[in-house]
Design a protein around this motif. Structure first.
Motif, short mmCIF file in Angstrom:
data_model
loop_
_atom_site.label_atom_id
_atom_site.label_comp_id
_atom_site.label_asym_id
_atom_site.label_seq_id
_atom_site.Cartn_x
_atom_site.Cartn_y
_atom_site.Cartn_z
N PHE A 7 -17.18 -9.33 -8.94
CA PHE A 7 -16.47 -8.93 -10.15
C PHE A 7 -16.14 -7.44 -10.08
N ILE A 8 -14.94 -7.11 -10.49
CA ILE A 8 -14.54 -5.70 -10.51
C ILE A 8 -14.66 -5.21 -11.95
N THR A 9 -15.58 -4.28 -12.14
CA THR A 9 -15.78 -3.70 -13.47
C THR A 9 -15.66 -2.18 -13.33
N GLN A 10 -15.70 -1.49 -14.44
CA GLN A 10 -15.64 -0.03 -14.43
C GLN A 10 -16.81 0.54 -13.62
N GLN A 11 -17.98 -0.07 -13.76
CA GLN A 11 -19.14 0.44 -13.04
C GLN A 11 -18.99 0.29 -11.53
N THR A 12 -18.47 -0.85 -11.09
CA THR A 12 -18.31 -1.04 -9.65
C THR A 12 -17.24 -0.11 -9.09
N ILE A 13 -16.20 0.13 -9.88
CA ILE A 13 -15.14 1.05 -9.44
C ILE A 13 -15.71 2.46 -9.31
N LYS A 14 -16.49 2.90 -10.29
CA LYS A 14 -17.10 4.23 -10.25
C LYS A 14 -18.07 4.35 -9.08
N ALA A 15 -18.86 3.31 -8.86
CA ALA A 15 -19.83 3.34 -7.77
C ALA A 15 -19.11 3.40 -6.42
N GLU A 16 -18.07 2.61 -6.27
CA GLU A 16 -17.31 2.60 -5.01
C GLU A 16 -16.65 3.95 -4.76
N THR A 17 -16.09 4.55 -5.81
CA THR A 17 -15.45 5.85 -5.68
C THR A 17 -16.46 6.91 -5.28
N ALA A 18 -17.62 6.91 -5.92
CA ALA A 18 -18.66 7.88 -5.59
C ALA A 18 -19.13 7.70 -4.14
#
Length: 51
Positions: free
Chosen positions: A2-13
């Motif tokens: 699932f793509i959520t805001q948290q996964t996007i932020k974690a991947e970016t970091a």
């Protein structure tokens, strides 16, 4: 996955940290060795040619 805001932020970091690590490693490998500094010159020696 699932793509959520948290996964996007974690991947970016994660990607930013990897990029920083790669950049540090690359600059460390290609950095030229420090040249020895020349001996300091006497202060009067620089003014003698102007007089």
């Amino acid at each position: 996955m699932f793509i959520t805001q948290q996964t996007i932020k974690a991947e970016t970091a994660y990607r930013q940290e990897r990029t920083k690590r790669e950049f540090r490693r690359l600059t460390r490998r290609t950095r030229p060795e420090q040249a020895t500094k020349p001996a300091p010159r006497h202060a009067r020696r620089t003014f003698t040619t102007a007089a």
